[in-house]
Design an enzyme around this catalytic site. Structure first.
Site, mmCIF file in Angstrom:
data_model
loop_
_atom_site.group_PDB
_atom_site.id
_atom_site.type_symbol
_atom_site.label_atom_id
_atom_site.label_comp_id
_atom_site.label_asym_id
_atom_site.label_seq_id
_atom_site.Cartn_x
_atom_site.Cartn_y
_atom_site.Cartn_z
ATOM 1 N N ASP A 121 10.310 54.245 33.855
ATOM 2 C CA ASP A 121 9.865 53.202 32.937
ATOM 3 C C ASP A 121 8.651 52.454 33.496
ATOM 4 O O ASP A 121 8.063 51.633 32.801
ATOM 5 C CB ASP A 121 11.009 52.199 32.723
ATOM 6 C CG ASP A 121 11.477 52.174 31.283
ATOM 7 O OD1 ASP A 121 10.804 52.805 30.442
ATOM 8 O OD2 ASP A 121 12.501 51.539 31.000
ATOM 9 N N GLN A 162 18.760 50.852 30.585
ATOM 10 C CA GLN A 162 18.496 50.407 29.214
ATOM 11 C C GLN A 162 18.561 48.877 29.149
ATOM 12 O O GLN A 162 19.557 48.272 29.539
ATOM 13 C CB GLN A 162 19.543 51.039 28.274
ATOM 14 C CG GLN A 162 19.316 50.760 26.800
ATOM 15 C CD GLN A 162 18.050 51.398 26.245
ATOM 16 O OE1 GLN A 162 17.744 52.553 26.526
ATOM 17 N NE2 GLN A 162 17.298 50.638 25.469
ATOM 18 N N LYS A 190 17.623 59.410 23.653
ATOM 19 C CA LYS A 190 16.969 59.846 24.895
ATOM 20 C C LYS A 190 17.699 61.043 25.488
ATOM 21 O O LYS A 190 17.090 61.992 25.985
ATOM 22 C CB LYS A 190 16.921 58.683 25.905
ATOM 23 C CG LYS A 190 15.876 57.649 25.525
ATOM 24 C CD LYS A 190 16.053 56.338 26.250
ATOM 25 C CE LYS A 190 15.110 55.303 25.651
ATOM 26 N NZ LYS A 190 15.405 53.925 26.067
#
Ligand code: NAP
Length: 301
Positions: free
Chosen positions: A131, A108, A64
């Site tokens: 997200d 994460q 990422k």
């Protein structure tokens, strides 16, 4: 339902190349980022929080960071030890919420067991929740309001629309009902006017239901779970699963070899949904940066 692209008399499905589509999307994002930098002196910033030393998570975070930088964004990686307390993680998230240079925050998952993921996700400013996992963004998706949409579901829809632009009236079967994948993908398919059936571990006659599907999205977490003879000829099959075998090889939730003899279109694992997830994360960071600065959100394709 006959689909515009339905293939007749062919035995092998066309592969939907997520890797190449994701590359195109990242290039489009990089272009819009360069315009944002040049015209408004705004460089979108992505902050990733990693707690612990899980090897798979380390690989995802590194990828990422690299992709964000390649798209011309700033990337901030914050690594906390696996013994970090919930309060330490919450404090970090609060500090990222307050930083102007940070437009998107990703925590994460999974987190070590002493930390409650829901409590941490709740702390993320919904405007920076790239997200799309905060209750605010989930609610916005349900209500059909603009918000930040979870990346993997967004990637699934883009892959489907790559081969079938008009999904109106198609029957979509989603296997899996997680908040991360199944539920948001079903909402997005509804938005596209599909008739959506959601399946889960208590669903009865699953093969029968899948055989009725013009579109199948499999998000189960079990290797080769969807068999070839469950697939309707010509169907679009999107395989979200990422399963690592004892030999270290990755496989999806669909029996690819068998299903690709029946389906019209199918995504591979790896190289299907996975690369689209990362590209959509960058897309969401760009969208968040534009909204936070009250600028028009560019159309990403
Ligand atoms: P999850 O939270 O474990 O959810 C799995 C879902 O599958 C649940 O809703 C469960 O039903 C359902 N299920 C389990 N066994 C079933 C069965 N026998 N029949 C029908 N449904 C069944 O997993 P997730 O987070 O949604 O992820 C799913 C898969 O996608 C995993 O392999 C994950 O690694 C992968 N993934 C990939 C990406 C990517 O970027 N490609 C991103 C996210 C996730 P119940 O609700 O009834 O338990």
């Amino acid at each position: 339902m006959q689909m515009a692209h339905e293939k007749q008399n062919e035995t092998e499905a066309e592969i939907i190349d997520g890797k190449s589509l994701a590359k195109q999307l990242r290039e489009s994002i990089a272009h819009h980022v360069s315009v944002l930098v040049e015209d408004h002196k705004i460089m979108p910033g992505l902050a990733v929080v990693l707690v612990g030393d899980d090897p798979a998570s380390q690989v995802y975070v590194a990828s990422k960071k690299k992709m964000a930088e390649q798209a011309g964004m700033r990337s901030f990686v914050h690594i906390l030890p696996k013994t970090a307390s919930q309060d330490e993680v919450l404090k970090l998230v609060k500090s990222l919420n307050a930083q102007k240079k940070v437009n998107g925050i990703l925590v994460q998952l999974p987190l070590p067991k002493q930390i409650d993921a829901d409590t941490v996700l709740k702390e993320i400013d919904p405007a920076k929740d790239i997200d799309g996992l905060t209750i605010t963004n989930m609610g916005r998706l349900m209500a059909g309001l603009p918000g930040l949409v979870p990346c993997t579901p967004l990637g699934c829809i883009m892959l489907i629309k790559e081969v079938e632009k008009n999904l109106t009236g198609l029957h979509a079967v989603v296997i899996g009902r997680s908040s991360l994948v199944g539920k948001p993908v079903a909402q997005l398919l509804l938005r596209e006017n599909c008739t959506v059936t959601m399946c889960h571990s208590r669903t009865q006659n699953l093969p029968h239901i899948v055989r009725e599907a013009d579109i199948v999205v499999a998000a189960v977490g079990k290797s080769a779970f969807v068999k070839g003879d469950w697939v309707k000829p010509g169907a679009i099959v999107i395989d979200v699963g990422i399963n690592r075998g004892e030999d270290g090889k990755l496989s999806g939730d669909v029996d690819f070899e068998a299903a690709s003899k029946v389906a019209g279109y199918i995504t591979p694992v790896p190289g299907g949904v996975g690369p689209m997830t990362v590209a959509c994360l960058l897309g969401n960071t760009l969208i968040a940066a534009c909204r936070q600065n009250e600028l028009t959100v560019p159309h990403l394709s």
